[in-house]
Design an enzyme around this catalytic site. Structure first.
Site, PDB file in Angstrom:
ATOM      1  N   CYS A  13       0.862  -1.181   0.000  1.00  0.00           N
ATOM      2  CA  CYS A  13       0.000   0.000   0.000  1.00  0.00           C
ATOM      3  C   CYS A  13       0.898   1.230   0.000  1.00  0.00           C
ATOM      4  O   CYS A  13       2.109   1.113  -0.146  1.00  0.00           O
ATOM      5  CB  CYS A  13      -0.996  -0.007   1.165  1.00  0.00           C
ATOM      6  N   ASN A  16       2.516   1.468   4.102  1.00  0.00           N
ATOM      7  CA  ASN A  16       2.867   0.216   4.772  1.00  0.00           C
ATOM      8  C   ASN A  16       2.647   0.280   6.284  1.00  0.00           C
ATOM      9  O   ASN A  16       3.359  -0.349   7.056  1.00  0.00           O
ATOM     10  CB  ASN A  16       4.317  -0.183   4.437  1.00  0.00           C
ATOM     11  N   CYS A  18      -1.003   0.716   7.334  1.00  0.00           N
ATOM     12  CA  CYS A  18      -2.433   0.408   7.521  1.00  0.00           C
ATOM     13  C   CYS A  18      -2.830  -0.861   6.782  1.00  0.00           C
ATOM     14  O   CYS A  18      -2.904  -1.928   7.366  1.00  0.00           O
ATOM     15  CB  CYS A  18      -3.318   1.571   7.069  1.00  0.00           C
ATOM     16  N   ARG A  19      -3.068  -0.733   5.493  1.00  0.00           N
ATOM     17  CA  ARG A  19      -3.656  -1.835   4.729  1.00  0.00           C
ATOM     18  C   ARG A  19      -2.713  -3.013   4.509  1.00  0.00           C
ATOM     19  O   ARG A  19      -3.093  -4.159   4.758  1.00  0.00           O
ATOM     20  CB  ARG A  19      -4.162  -1.316   3.377  1.00  0.00           C
ATOM     21  N   SER A  20      -1.502  -2.756   4.022  1.00  0.00           N
ATOM     22  CA  SER A  20      -0.631  -3.896   3.687  1.00  0.00           C
ATOM     23  C   SER A  20      -0.170  -4.703   4.906  1.00  0.00           C
ATOM     24  O   SER A  20      -0.136  -5.926   4.837  1.00  0.00           O
ATOM     25  CB  SER A  20       0.549  -3.477   2.803  1.00  0.00           C
ATOM     26  N   ASP A 130      -7.934   3.341   1.765  1.00  0.00           N
ATOM     27  CA  ASP A 130      -7.008   3.700   2.833  1.00  0.00           C
ATOM     28  C   ASP A 130      -7.797   4.215   4.044  1.00  0.00           C
ATOM     29  O   ASP A 130      -8.511   5.205   3.937  1.00  0.00           O
ATOM     30  CB  ASP A 130      -6.043   4.779   2.336  1.00  0.00           C
TER      31      ASP A 130
END
Length: 158
Positions: A13, A16, A18-20, A130
């Site tokens: 993301c 690096n 939050c999402r990934s 995000d």
């Protein structure tokens, strides 16, 4: 670096944090629960340099604790070596996808298959938004999307 005979996936993301790292932790738990963790090399990275060295967002960590998922990651930026060593690079949105495809085009022998993680979603939610400027509920949404997508990805890549 992936071990011989193993499969590898890198979740990506923007920052690096939050999402990934959520996707990485979800997939790591999934393969562990399925008894196939020895077959996989799993990591996550950022397209940007914004958060290098930082831990995952505290709201994401809180969400993962609530679901009993271990999360242990320090943000890093994707490297040239990642494009050469990972089988799959799964990203969260179109902006990530554009950045990754541009970077990949500058690398000889880029072996990674670059895709949206959301392309594996049985509910067809292609983009994992995000949650950084959002609420705890937005992190929960990311978690649920990652669970669906990672389960589907694991089945399709086995």
């Amino acid at each position: 670096m992936a071990a011989a005979g193993s499969k590898s996936v890198l979740f990506v993301c923007l920052g690096n944090i939050c999402r990934s790292p959520i996707a990485e932790a979800v997939f790591r738990k999934l393969v562990t629960d399925e008894g196939v963790s020895h077959e996989w090399n799993i990591d996550s990275a950022a397209t940007s340099t914004y958060e290098i060295g930082n831990p995952p967002d505290h709201r994401g960590q809180s969400c993962m604790r609530k679901h009993g998922v271990d999360m242990n990651h320090t943000a890093r930026q994707i490297t040239k070596q990642d494009f050469l060593s990972y089988d799959y690079i799964l990203c969260m949105d179109e902006s990530n996808l554009r950045d990754l495809k541009r970077k990949c085009s500058q690398i000889q022998n880029c072996k990674a298959k670059i895709e949206l993680l959301g392309s594996y979603d049985p509910q067809k939610r292609l983009i994992i938004e995000d949650p950084y400027y959002g609420s705890d509920e937005d992190f929960e949404t990311v978690y649920q999307q990652c669970v669906r997508c990672c389960k589907s990805f694991l089945v399709k890549s086995s």
